[in-house]
Motif scaffolding. Structure first.
Motif, PDB file in Angstrom:
ATOM      1  N   HIS B 149       5.027 -13.673   8.267  1.00  0.00           N
ATOM      2  CA  HIS B 149       6.122 -13.060   7.532  1.00  0.00           C
ATOM      3  C   HIS B 149       5.610 -12.381   6.277  1.00  0.00           C
ATOM      4  CE1 HIS B 149       9.980 -12.802   5.393  1.00  0.00           C
ATOM      5  NE2 HIS B 149      10.418 -12.613   6.626  1.00  0.00           N
ATOM      6  N   GLN B 150       4.731 -13.103   5.622  1.00  0.00           N
ATOM      7  CA  GLN B 150       4.133 -12.569   4.397  1.00  0.00           C
ATOM      8  C   GLN B 150       3.377 -11.269   4.697  1.00  0.00           C
ATOM      9  OE1 GLN B 150       1.270 -15.328   2.931  1.00  0.00           O
ATOM     10  NE2 GLN B 150       1.811 -14.959   0.782  1.00  0.00           N
ATOM     11  N   ILE B 151       2.585 -11.319   5.754  1.00  0.00           N
ATOM     12  CA  ILE B 151       1.788 -10.149   6.108  1.00  0.00           C
ATOM     13  C   ILE B 151       2.684  -8.991   6.526  1.00  0.00           C
ATOM     14  CG2 ILE B 151       0.078  -9.262   7.752  1.00  0.00           C
ATOM     15  CD1 ILE B 151      -1.119 -12.119   7.743  1.00  0.00           C
ATOM     16  N   MET B 152       3.684  -9.354   7.281  1.00  0.00           N
ATOM     17  CA  MET B 152       4.570  -8.295   7.759  1.00  0.00           C
ATOM     18  C   MET B 152       5.218  -7.548   6.591  1.00  0.00           C
ATOM     19  SD  MET B 152       7.935  -8.475  10.067  1.00  0.00           S
ATOM     20  CE  MET B 152       8.854  -8.976   8.661  1.00  0.00           C
ATOM     21  N   THR B 153       5.649  -8.299   5.609  1.00  0.00           N
ATOM     22  CA  THR B 153       6.266  -7.669   4.447  1.00  0.00           C
ATOM     23  C   THR B 153       5.312  -6.647   3.830  1.00  0.00           C
ATOM     24  OG1 THR B 153       7.287  -9.818   4.069  1.00  0.00           O
ATOM     25  CG2 THR B 153       7.505  -8.188   2.324  1.00  0.00           C
ATOM     26  N   LEU B 154       4.042  -7.020   3.764  1.00  0.00           N
ATOM     27  CA  LEU B 154       3.058  -6.099   3.179  1.00  0.00           C
ATOM     28  C   LEU B 154       2.834  -4.888   4.072  1.00  0.00           C
ATOM     29  CD1 LEU B 154       0.680  -8.831   1.801  1.00  0.00           C
ATOM     30  CD2 LEU B 154       2.057  -7.228   0.469  1.00  0.00           C
ATOM     31  N   ILE B 155       2.826  -5.132   5.384  1.00  0.00           N
ATOM     32  CA  ILE B 155       2.654  -4.004   6.311  1.00  0.00           C
ATOM     33  C   ILE B 155       3.783  -3.004   6.106  1.00  0.00           C
ATOM     34  CG2 ILE B 155       2.679  -3.287   8.736  1.00  0.00           C
ATOM     35  CD1 ILE B 155       1.452  -5.980   9.454  1.00  0.00           C
ATOM     36  N   GLU B 157       5.478  -2.568   3.587  1.00  0.00           N
ATOM     37  CA  GLU B 157       5.353  -1.864   2.306  1.00  0.00           C
ATOM     38  C   GLU B 157       4.326  -0.746   2.372  1.00  0.00           C
ATOM     39  OE1 GLU B 157       4.495  -4.808  -0.620  1.00  0.00           O
ATOM     40  OE2 GLU B 157       6.526  -5.635  -0.536  1.00  0.00           O
ATOM     41  N   GLY B 158       3.635  -0.676   3.515  1.00  0.00           N
ATOM     42  CA  GLY B 158       2.683   0.426   3.709  1.00  0.00           C
ATOM     43  C   GLY B 158       1.274   0.080   3.289  1.00  0.00           C
ATOM     44  N   LYS B 159       0.991  -1.188   3.076  1.00  0.00           N
ATOM     45  CA  LYS B 159      -0.370  -1.585   2.663  1.00  0.00           C
ATOM     46  C   LYS B 159      -1.336  -1.504   3.846  1.00  0.00           C
ATOM     47  CE  LYS B 159       0.520  -3.165  -1.648  1.00  0.00           C
ATOM     48  NZ  LYS B 159       1.951  -2.867  -1.704  1.00  0.00           N
ATOM     49  N   LEU B 160      -2.575  -1.160   3.556  1.00  0.00           N
ATOM     50  CA  LEU B 160      -3.605  -1.127   4.593  1.00  0.00           C
ATOM     51  C   LEU B 160      -4.144  -2.527   4.816  1.00  0.00           C
ATOM     52  CD1 LEU B 160      -5.506   2.022   3.271  1.00  0.00           C
ATOM     53  CD2 LEU B 160      -3.849   1.905   5.160  1.00  0.00           C
ATOM     54  N   ASN B 161      -4.762  -2.723   5.995  1.00  0.00           N
ATOM     55  CA  ASN B 161      -5.334  -4.041   6.308  1.00  0.00           C
ATOM     56  C   ASN B 161      -6.234  -4.544   5.184  1.00  0.00           C
ATOM     57  OD1 ASN B 161      -3.992  -4.042   8.639  1.00  0.00           O
ATOM     58  ND2 ASN B 161      -5.750  -3.645   9.978  1.00  0.00           N
ATOM     59  N   LYS B 162      -7.052  -3.606   4.702  1.00  0.00           N
ATOM     60  CA  LYS B 162      -8.016  -3.980   3.672  1.00  0.00           C
ATOM     61  C   LYS B 162      -7.294  -4.513   2.428  1.00  0.00           C
ATOM     62  CE  LYS B 162     -10.760  -0.638   2.960  1.00  0.00           C
ATOM     63  NZ  LYS B 162     -11.550   0.488   2.523  1.00  0.00           N
ATOM     64  N   GLN B 163      -6.263  -3.805   2.032  1.00  0.00           N
ATOM     65  CA  GLN B 163      -5.511  -4.203   0.831  1.00  0.00           C
ATOM     66  C   GLN B 163      -4.871  -5.566   1.026  1.00  0.00           C
ATOM     67  OE1 GLN B 163      -3.196  -0.598   1.085  1.00  0.00           O
ATOM     68  NE2 GLN B 163      -3.797  -0.040  -1.020  1.00  0.00           N
ATOM     69  N   ILE B 164      -4.310  -5.748   2.259  1.00  0.00           N
ATOM     70  CA  ILE B 164      -3.633  -7.018   2.532  1.00  0.00           C
ATOM     71  C   ILE B 164      -4.644  -8.160   2.484  1.00  0.00           C
ATOM     72  CG2 ILE B 164      -2.294  -8.312   4.230  1.00  0.00           C
ATOM     73  CD1 ILE B 164      -1.249  -5.609   5.249  1.00  0.00           C
TER      74      ILE B 164
END
Ligand SMILES: Nc1ncnc2c1ncn2[C@@H]1O[C@H](COP(=O)(O)OP(=O)(O)OP(=O)(O)O)[C@@H](O)[C@H]1O
Ligand SMILES: [Mg+2]
Lengths: 670, 202
Positions: B149-155, B157-164
């Motif tokens: 869920h946490q990761i999905m929220t970041l995805i 938001e448009g964050k790249l894998n690296k940023q996440i």
């Protein structure tokens, strides 16, 4: 066709044309090329049909081939000139359709017995309106065909796109009807083909309703949905429509697709149903007649009491009625109250009344009253009375002379108002009167009409929905006669319900007999202005009256005339409500000319748009949040009932003028 | 307008109008059920098929507008077409503001009514589909673990894998695996679709 036999077979040019014509007329259906001339059911149906104006609806181009073929072949066989018009750009495909239809038609095309051109080319070479152009075109074409030796003209119009012609159904019907007339006159026959998938549904529907004969798929027949123009414009349209639909159910015969599902059995059932409906109708009619008669009697009884009831309930003014021959006098409760007398124990009489009038004024009032009776005039007077309890009251009394059948004065019906207060506060009384006037107007018109509208619209909505349902049930591939019958029976029922309501309203609104006294409109103007004095002042409106001197009297109902003026002036006041940049001026003028008297009410308010000059008279047309939209409708019906006219004009640079005219009293007296 | 399973409800206290409408609506092969009062309508068997309501404004007891309010409060979303025997403009405005499809003064043209019904049924059908989809998305959404869920929220938001990865202190590979799992669970074919789904949830 006297030239017929003088033309021999020829091989080319115009000769071929004539050959075709000749063979058609001589050989009829039994020509040498058997398969081509064999009579198809469609063809014989076409030949059997009386009408000259056929409409065909198609979806795909090949759909129209059969009808086109049959139509052209009948024409070729009869020696007619055939002229096909098609939307620009579709010539080629129509030519192909014709070629594919039969070799005979193809030959006729080659020999110019059948000609093809575009709608644009045909109609636009003629000047004027499109409708006129088309009519001219077909008239000329008919004449030319005959001049060229053909027995007549046969036209085909295939419309792929909207022609930009008449858009409203009424106009359509009128146009198609003129076209039919032209065709009948010039001996022509016309097939109009409409592409259902390319044209707007409304357009197709209207076209459909405008033709007397309709062809669809492989069927052709009298168009049961055809609306004859004289019916379309008729005021009792709905009634006629029902009648027509009932008739058309019975008349749904002739040829193929249309008639097959309505075979003998259904036909019989249909006739039975129609009989039942007829019987129901006559029973209901009888009931309605009875009801009407009953209502008339009741009205007659109530008539004398009308003003009294009104007076008591609405204006809280006392009312009285004096029978001139018997001397019988009636006082309302309010009258007793104002005079300080007990309604149960007091025996009212002419003498008692004059005893109560102040001694100083008794002789004058009695003289005034006697004079009024002698002249058969209305009576109006102001006097003081001394009550048993010692109080002195100022009374204003106003009475109308009521005439019986042979113009003989039968009674006086009047009011007494306690105007003592007026001495102390003109202002408050005036506003009270305006209030009362508004109240009585609202009760008699506004609330009444709102509930009436509701009552009538209910069955009307049902009726219209049923009629549409019936049409739709019949339009099913296998027409659902059962459902359609049910819907029609409901139409009869709802129609009677609606007409019952309307009959009752009419009795209510028009009373049984309105008063017809000689009266001066100038005095009516004054009365109404008195009534509205406070209202006008509150709205800061200046009134200018421009009344003709020695205005001849008209014959009419005073209360109704007041009502009309009240409506017009209230509208004017409301129209000037938002005016702040110019003085709010109301001009009321009366004039007389050779025919009668005219009254105009002119304001400088928001004015009227060109398009609504007539619409404002429609019932329920209003753009006021609180408006019922009936003031003008009622006013017009009153004026028209008096043999006059009421209309509106725009005023430059701002405002509106409402004007009505009425004939002189002398004109319709007798 | 075939949809044999669509239902048109008619509520009008006037029997003539009811019968006429039943016939008219039936003539275009639609199923129709009539009620003489709003109360009767509220007691109806509930249906899942696309439906709409043709409703008279003025009735004794509960008025059409009352019923509209009641339905809205009870979260019973059904497109409403008002019919009224007296053209009351403020009332019409109120009804339209409250979401009515159409306000037809009686008598009305059959096409106007049938068009409105058509539109109402389409709208209801679309709404029903949307609702089922929504429920499905919600179901799937609850299947995600807290981390996912946490990761999905970041995805979203448009964050790249690296940023996440950097943000959560995980390896980029782990994020990749999670990302694939999330996409599977949510049934999303692309990030755009995922964003769309989540947007609808909120
Ligand atoms: N003097 C006027 N100037 C401009 N518009 C007018 C005037 N008189 C009438 N109208 C227009 O015509 C409409 C119809 O008038 P009508 O008197 O029939 O109804 P109403 O005034 O709206 O309501 P009511 O039934 O209470 O009289 C008005 O709403 C108004 O738009
Ligand atoms: Mg008015």
């Amino acid at each position: 066709m006297p030239q017929e036999t003088s033309h021999g077979p020829a091989k080319s040019g115009g000769g071929t044309r004539l050959r075709a014509r000749k063979r058609g007329s001589l050989d009829g259906r039994r020509a040498s090329d058997v398969d081509e001339t064999a009579s198809t059911p469609l063809r014989s149906a076409l030949e059997a049909l009386g009408g000259v104006h056929v409409c065909s609806l198609y979806e795909a181009r090949q759909d129209c081939r059969e009808i086109l073929k049959a139509f052209l072949e009948v024409g070729i066989a009869r020696g007619e000139k055939c002229l096909c018009l098609v939307s620009g750009g579709s010539e080629k495909s129509l030519r192909e359709t014709m070629r594919a239809a039969s070799p005979r038609i193809q030959r006729a095309v080659e020999s110019h017995v059948v000609d093809l051109t575009t709608i644009e080319r045909a109609y636009f070479t003629h000047r004027g309106l499109l409708t006129q152009r088309t009519l001219d075109f077909w008239r000329k074409a008919g004449e030319q065909a005959v001049a060229e030796g053909f027995s007549g003209l046969r036209g085909v119009v295939q419309a792929d796109g909207v022609l930009g012609g008449p858009a409203v159904l009424a106009r359509w019907i009128e146009y198609e009807n003129s076209l039919t007339r032209v065709l009948v006159e010039s001996g022509g026959t016309l097939l109009c083909m409409y592409n259902r998938s390319a044209l707007p549904a409304e357009f197709v529907r209207d076209a459909f309703q405008a033709h007397e004969i309709v062809a669809h798929r492989r069927g052709i027949g009298n168009n049961t949905f055809h609306v004859p123009p004289e019916e379309y414009a008729a005021p009792d349209k709905a009634q006629r429509e029902v009648h027509r639909m009932l008739l058309s159910l019975g008349g749904r015969r002739s040829s193929e697709a249309v008639s097959r599902p309505l075979a003998a059995k259904t036909d019989r059932r249909l006739r039975e149903a129609q009989r039942t409906v007829k019987e129901c109708e006559s029973v209901i009619q009888g009931l309605a007649d009875d009801l009407r008669k009953h209502e008339r009697q009741e009205q007659e009884l109530r008539r004398n009491m009308d003003y009294l009831i009104l007076g008591q309930q609405i204006t809280r003014t006392g009312s009285w009625a004096l029978n001139c021959s018997s001397g019988e006098l009636f006082w309302s409760r309010e009258h007793f109250r104002i005079f300080g007398l007990d309604p149960i124990r007091t025996q009212v009489s002419y003498q008692l009344f004059f005893q109560m009038v102040h001694p100083d004024e008794r002789a004058r009032v009695e003289r005034e009253f006697q004079e009024a009776i002698r002249a058969g005039r209305d009576f109006e007077s102001e006097f003081r009375i001394g009550r048993p309890d010692g109080l002195v009251k100022h009374i204003h009394s106003h009475a109308y002379a009521v005439f019986g059948q042979p113009e003989e004065l039968t009674e006086y019906v009047g009011t007494v108002a306690d105007v003592t207060e007026r001495r102390h506060g003109e202002e408050s009384l005036g506003s009270m009167q305006a209030e009362l006037a508004r109240a009585s107007r609202a009760i008699t018109l506004g609330q009444l009409m709102a509930s009436i509208a509701h009552e009538v619209n209910q069955p009307l909505a049902a009726l219209v929905a049923n009629a549409n349902a019936a049409l739709r049930w019949l339009a099913w591939k296998k027409p659902r006669i059962d459902e359609a019958q049910l819907a029609l029976a409901r139409i009869v029922r709802d129609g009677n319900r609606a007409s019952g309501i309307i009959t009752r309203i009419r009795a209510l609104v028009r009373k049984t007999r309105v008063q017809r006294n000689r009266l001066s409109l100038n005095s009516v103007v004054h009365e109404v202005l008195v009534l509205l004095k406070t209202e006008l002042r509150r709205n800061d409106i200046t009134v200018r009256t421009d009344l003709a001197e020695r205005l001849p009297p008209i014959r009419g109902d005073r209360v109704q005339m007041q009502q009309v003026l009240l409506n017009l002036i209230v509208n004017a006041i409301e129209a000037m409500g938002t005016v702040t940049t110019r003085p709010r001026l109301l001009v009321i003028a009366t004039t007389a000319d050779g025919a009668g008297v005219a009254v105009s009410v002119e304001d400088c308010g928001i004015g009227l748009a060109e398009g609504v000059l007539e619409r404002v008279f429609e019932p329920f047309y209003s753009n006021k949040p609180e408006g019922m939209g009936i003031g003008l409708a009622i006013s017009r019906s009153i004026i028209e009932a008096h043999g006059g006219r009421l209309w509106a004009v725009r005023k430059e640079p701002a405002g509106a003028r409402f004007q009505f005219s009425l004939p002189f009293a002398g004109a319709d007296a007798k | 307008m075939k949809a044999a399973d669509s239902v048109v409800f008619v509520v009008d206290d006037d029997a003539s109008v009811r019968e006429a409408l039943a016939s008219l609506i039936g003539s275009v092969a639609l199923r129709v059920e009539c009620f003489a009062s709003p109360e009767g309508f509220l007691r109806r068997r509930k249906t899942e098929s696309p439906s709409c309501l043709v409703l008279d404004v003025r009735m004794p007891g509960l008025s059409g507008l009352d019923l509209q309010r009641k339905l809205a409060r009870g979260e019973q979303q059904i497109p409403i077409i008002f019919i009224s025997a007296h053209g009351d403009i403020p009332m019409a405005v109120g009804a339209m503001k409250a979401g009515a499809i159409e306000f037809l003064p009686k008598p009305f043209r059959d096409e106007d009514l049938l068009d409105a019904i058509r539109q109402a049924l389409d709208r209801d059908k679309a709404a029903k589909i949307r609702r089922t989809e929504m429920l499905e998305i919600r179901d799937r959404h609850t299947l995600l673990t807290a981390r996912q869920h946490q990761i999905m929220t970041l995805i979203v938001e448009g964050k790249l894998n690296k940023q996440i990865a950097a943000k959560l202190g995980l390896s980029e590979n782990t994020i990749k695996v999670h990302r694939r799992r999330i996409m599977e669970r949510m049934g999303a074919a692309s990030v755009a679709e995922l964003v769309h789904m989540i947007g609808r949830l909120n």
